[in-house]
Design a protein around this motif. Structure first.
Motif, short mmCIF file in Angstrom:
data_model
loop_
_atom_site.label_atom_id
_atom_site.label_comp_id
_atom_site.label_asym_id
_atom_site.label_seq_id
_atom_site.Cartn_x
_atom_site.Cartn_y
_atom_site.Cartn_z
N GLU A 31 -2.52 2.07 -8.42
CA GLU A 31 -3.42 1.61 -7.36
C GLU A 31 -3.24 2.38 -6.05
O GLU A 31 -4.18 2.49 -5.27
CB GLU A 31 -3.22 0.11 -7.12
CG GLU A 31 -3.83 -0.75 -8.21
CD GLU A 31 -3.92 -2.20 -7.80
OE1 GLU A 31 -3.51 -2.54 -6.67
OE2 GLU A 31 -4.39 -3.00 -8.63
N ASN A 79 -11.66 9.36 -6.72
CA ASN A 79 -11.38 9.68 -5.33
C ASN A 79 -12.51 10.51 -4.75
O ASN A 79 -13.15 11.28 -5.45
CB ASN A 79 -10.08 10.47 -5.23
CG ASN A 79 -8.87 9.64 -5.63
OD1 ASN A 79 -8.81 8.45 -5.33
ND2 ASN A 79 -7.92 10.26 -6.31
N TYR A 80 -12.75 10.35 -3.45
CA TYR A 80 -13.65 11.27 -2.76
C TYR A 80 -12.92 11.86 -1.57
O TYR A 80 -12.06 11.22 -0.96
CB TYR A 80 -14.94 10.58 -2.33
CG TYR A 80 -14.79 9.57 -1.20
CD1 TYR A 80 -14.81 9.97 0.14
CD2 TYR A 80 -14.61 8.23 -1.48
CE1 TYR A 80 -14.66 9.06 1.16
CE2 TYR A 80 -14.45 7.30 -0.45
CZ TYR A 80 -14.47 7.72 0.86
OH TYR A 80 -14.31 6.81 1.88
N ASN A 81 -13.22 13.10 -1.27
CA ASN A 81 -12.67 13.82 -0.11
C ASN A 81 -13.84 14.44 0.64
O ASN A 81 -14.35 15.48 0.22
CB ASN A 81 -11.73 14.94 -0.53
CG ASN A 81 -10.38 14.49 -1.06
OD1 ASN A 81 -9.50 15.30 -1.24
ND2 ASN A 81 -10.22 13.20 -1.35
N LEU A 122 0.82 -1.22 0.00
CA LEU A 122 0.00 0.00 0.00
C LEU A 122 0.85 1.26 0.00
O LEU A 122 0.34 2.35 -0.27
CB LEU A 122 -0.92 0.00 1.22
CG LEU A 122 -2.03 -1.05 1.23
CD1 LEU A 122 -2.69 -1.12 2.59
CD2 LEU A 122 -3.07 -0.73 0.15
N ASP A 123 2.12 1.11 0.31
CA ASP A 123 3.04 2.26 0.33
C ASP A 123 3.85 2.38 -0.95
O ASP A 123 4.80 3.16 -1.03
CB ASP A 123 3.99 2.15 1.53
CG ASP A 123 3.26 2.30 2.86
OD1 ASP A 123 2.23 2.98 2.88
OD2 ASP A 123 3.73 1.72 3.86
N ILE A 145 -2.53 5.56 -5.79
CA ILE A 145 -2.68 7.01 -5.97
C ILE A 145 -3.36 7.60 -4.75
O ILE A 145 -4.29 7.03 -4.19
CB ILE A 145 -3.50 7.31 -7.26
CG1 ILE A 145 -3.49 8.81 -7.59
CG2 ILE A 145 -4.92 6.80 -7.15
CD1 ILE A 145 -2.21 9.29 -8.16
N ASP A 146 -2.88 8.75 -4.32
CA ASP A 146 -3.45 9.35 -3.11
C ASP A 146 -4.85 9.87 -3.40
O ASP A 146 -5.09 10.46 -4.46
CB ASP A 146 -2.57 10.51 -2.64
CG ASP A 146 -2.88 10.88 -1.21
OD1 ASP A 146 -2.11 10.47 -0.32
OD2 ASP A 146 -3.90 11.57 -0.96
N PRO A 147 -5.79 9.67 -2.45
CA PRO A 147 -7.15 10.19 -2.69
C PRO A 147 -7.20 11.70 -2.83
O PRO A 147 -8.19 12.24 -3.34
CB PRO A 147 -7.93 9.70 -1.45
CG PRO A 147 -6.92 9.30 -0.45
CD PRO A 147 -5.71 8.89 -1.22
N LYS A 164 -9.60 5.40 2.89
CA LYS A 164 -8.14 5.43 2.93
C LYS A 164 -7.59 6.33 4.04
O LYS A 164 -6.44 6.18 4.45
CB LYS A 164 -7.59 5.90 1.59
CG LYS A 164 -7.87 4.93 0.45
CD LYS A 164 -7.09 5.30 -0.79
CE LYS A 164 -7.41 4.35 -1.95
NZ LYS A 164 -7.08 2.94 -1.65
N ARG A 165 -8.41 7.25 4.52
CA ARG A 165 -7.89 8.20 5.51
C ARG A 165 -9.05 8.74 6.33
O ARG A 165 -10.10 9.06 5.77
CB ARG A 165 -7.17 9.34 4.77
CG ARG A 165 -6.25 10.19 5.59
CD ARG A 165 -5.45 11.14 4.68
NE ARG A 165 -4.37 10.49 3.99
CZ ARG A 165 -4.00 10.76 2.74
NH1 ARG A 165 -4.64 11.66 2.04
NH2 ARG A 165 -2.99 10.11 2.18
N GLU A 198 -11.53 10.25 3.53
CA GLU A 198 -11.10 10.15 2.13
C GLU A 198 -11.01 8.70 1.68
O GLU A 198 -10.76 7.81 2.48
CB GLU A 198 -9.71 10.80 1.96
CG GLU A 198 -9.65 12.26 2.37
CD GLU A 198 -8.22 12.77 2.47
OE1 GLU A 198 -7.28 12.00 2.15
OE2 GLU A 198 -8.04 13.92 2.89
N GLY A 199 -11.18 8.51 0.41
CA GLY A 199 -11.03 7.19 -0.17
C GLY A 199 -11.36 7.21 -1.64
O GLY A 199 -11.27 8.26 -2.29
N LEU A 250 4.98 5.85 -2.79
CA LEU A 250 4.75 7.00 -1.91
C LEU A 250 6.09 7.62 -1.53
O LEU A 250 7.04 6.92 -1.16
CB LEU A 250 4.01 6.58 -0.62
CG LEU A 250 2.49 6.47 -0.67
CD1 LEU A 250 2.03 5.43 -1.67
CD2 LEU A 250 1.94 6.16 0.72
#
Lengths: 340, 249
Positions: free
Chosen positions: A292, B164-166, A249-250, A294-296, B60-61, B151-152, A253
């Motif tokens: 996969e 993505n959604y925030n 998952l990292d 990619i940061d949200p 995700k966060r 977020e995710g 990054l």
């Protein structure tokens, strides 16, 4: 017998009392509280020694390369080359990170593998493609130097020089490398001026979800100190944080670099792939690549980026240049002490 | 996981403000937070959930503030505190906190603010720590901090593309948007210089339903200045919390 032994030890006889002067670390109140490690309190002697060590090639195996050899003051303490070159001509794979306000950075290196400045400073000295030395050899060289034994005594009050003292001194110096005097600071934090129209538009792009720069590069340090996949690649020749954590998952990054003095620190990204800030802005505008992890926060990944107009790009660039702090790169306290 | 360690360093400062006083004084409640999605313990990154609007999504966060805790005495009075707690999924140290020096009495409800009230939610309203800086809400004309970063990614059924959604909540355009929450305790807590454990649960699915279905696709991915989206989430947020268990130590 005890007093006789002591009398025979010049390390004790010749030295003054250990009485370091506490270092007063002054910085603007709008910068965060800097946490100083309890086992490395800052002293005038420690900072001064750290500055010497930072600029002294004695830390490298053939005494040709210092920290400053790759972290150059005129470039806000980074390397203008894509990859730095070690003492034997070996070339690295990541861009040297610039040194600005790193006293507020818990994790160092692009992959965050070192926690704290002291731990970070241990690495380049023994890196097989950088300074290529060994710590026993470095300690031996310093211990037999005309000046360093007295300077280490003044800084740490211990009879023997150790690698821990070396990195503590360097870390103390690095904690003084503070930038808080850019045009941005004058305008936003001190109300002593105004943005141009372009800078103001760039400020708004940066600090709204139009550009959405602030979620990673926000706050007074212009970094969240975290790790993100910012859409550079679909497959990763360099897996970044995953190399440290082992967690897929990292993958891809990398640490968010601070943007202070970003105008001076080309090339950009962990691999120095972008030569100019214009290329960086183009990347976030229309160059994002999905993967996969990619940061949200890369909200517009499906569109390839935030789709800035040419004017918006120019304005964002103008704003980024307000983060340049010329007083930082001309600060006499950060200059090479061997050239004074 | 390494990430937890890395992030843990950055949250230390806020913990010092809220939860990590030297030793709790007598009359203490230790709060333990669990995040769920539709009744199941939430798992970052690896679990796919189905939103009420029909979009598969992951998380995700998750980061947020809780503040202004009050304990409601059965005699009709309240014990009000100024506790502000920062919580982040994945950082275990942030998922518990305590309130101490609670007056003796019997308590049956807990109320608090999800986010920050208008007095605190101003620029510089919180201590200048790395954690709080990362929660700042820098929109020109607005003030303060993100109340929540949720977020995710979701699968947009119309396009087949992962988006993505925030869900970032906070004050915008003069609207405070914090959520006032009151939850019943499953049984009364009798404080008499003793210590209780209280297990709090936030079900993230409730942010997306009751009374409004929140559709990621409808509001898009950037809602910080979208007051309509903020109001939908504010209304949904009223019943996201529950207290599952209280136990006297």
């Amino acid at each position: 017998m005890a007093s006789s032994c002591e009398d025979d030890d010049p390390m004790i006889i010749d030295r003054p009392d250990y009485d370091p002067t506490p270092y007063s670390l002054d910085y603007p109140s709008y910068l965060p509280i800097m946490e100083i490690p309890e086992d490395n309190p800052m002293t005038e002697e420690g900072v001064s020694l750290g500055r010497m060590l930072f600029y002294d090639p004695i830390l490298s195996a053939d005494s040709t390369l210092s920290c400053a050899g790759c972290h150059k003051m005129e470039y806000s303490f980074t390397d203008e080359r894509q990859f730095s070159v070690g003492i034997d001509g070996s070339v690295g794979t990541r861009q040297a990170m610039h040194i600005v306000n790193i006293g507020w950075m818990p994790d160092l290196f692009w992959d965050g593998r070192s926690q704290g400045l002291e731990a970070q400073a241990l690495e380049p000295v023994i890196n097989p493609i950088e300074m290529m030395d060994t710590w026993p050899n470095v300690v031996n060289k310093l211990s037999n130097h005309d000046d360093y034994p007295d300077l280490f005594w003044a800084a740490f009050g211990e009879d023997q020089i150790t690698k821990e003292q070396v990195v503590k001194a360097i870390a103390q110096f690095e904690r003084t490398m503070i930038s808080g005097d850019s045009r941005y600071d004058l305008i936003v934090e001190r109300n002593e001026g105004f943005f141009t129209d372009a800078e103001l538009e760039g400020f708004e792009i940066f600090n709204t979800e139009r550009g959405d720069c602030f979620h990673c590069h926000g706050g007074i340090l212009f970094t969240d100190n975290l790790f993100h996949n910012n859409g550079l690649d679909s497959v990763f020749p360099d897996i970044g944080l995953e190399e440290v954590t082992g967690d897929p998952l990292d993958r891809g990054l990398f640490k968010t670099p601070g943007l202070r003095n970003i105008e001076l620190t080309a090339p950009y990204m962990h691999d120095g792939r972008f030569e100019t800030l214009e290329e960086v802005i183009d990347h976030y505008s229309e160059g994002l690549v999905y993967s996969e992890t990619i940061d949200p926060l890369m909200k517009q990944i499906a569109q390839g980026g935030i789709q800035l107009t040419d004017q918006e790009k120019a304005s964002l660039l103008a704003f980024l240049k307000t983060l340049t702090d010329t007083s930082f790169i001309n600060n006499p306290a950060f200059k090479n002490p061997f050239e004074d | 996981m390494k990430m937890k360690k890395l992030l843990g360093l950055s949250v230390l400062a806020i913990l010092l403000i809220t939860a990590c006083k030297e030793d709790p004084e007598p009359g203490t409640i230790n709060f333990n937070i669990t995040h769920k999605v539709d009744g199941q313990t939430m798992e970052l990154n690896n679990m796919i959930y189905m939103s009420p609007a029909g979009h598969p999504f992951d998380v995700k966060r998750l980061k947020y503030y809780l503040s202004n805790f009050s304990l409601h005495n059965t005699n009709g009075t309240t014990f009000d505190t100024e506790v502000i707690h920062y919580c982040e999924e994945g950082i275990d140290e942030t998922k518990s906190f305590y309130i101490d020096r609670i007056p003796s009495g019997t308590y049956d409800k807990l109320s608090f603010v999800y986010g920050l009230d208008e007095d605190t939610n101003v620029d510089g309203g919180l201590e200048n720590t790395l954690t709080n800086i990362n929660m700042e809400w820098p929109i020109p004309g607005d003030q303060g901090y993100h109340y929540m970063k949720f977020e995710g990614t979701y699968d947009s059924l119309s396009t087949g593309v992962i988006l993505n959604y925030n869900l970032h909540t906070g004050a915008t355009q003069g609207n405070q948007n914090f959520v006032e929450i009151t939850v019943d305790l499953p049984s009364d807590i009798t404080i008499d210089k003793n210590t209780w454990e209280v297990d709090m649960v936030m079900d993230m699915m409730e942010w997306l339903q009751n009374p409004n279905v929140y559709d990621f696709a409808e509001f898009g991915q950037a809602i910080m200045m979208n007051q309509t989206a903020q109001e939908v989430l504010k209304a949904n947020g009223v019943d996201v919390w529950s207290v599952e268990k209280v136990v006297q130590e």
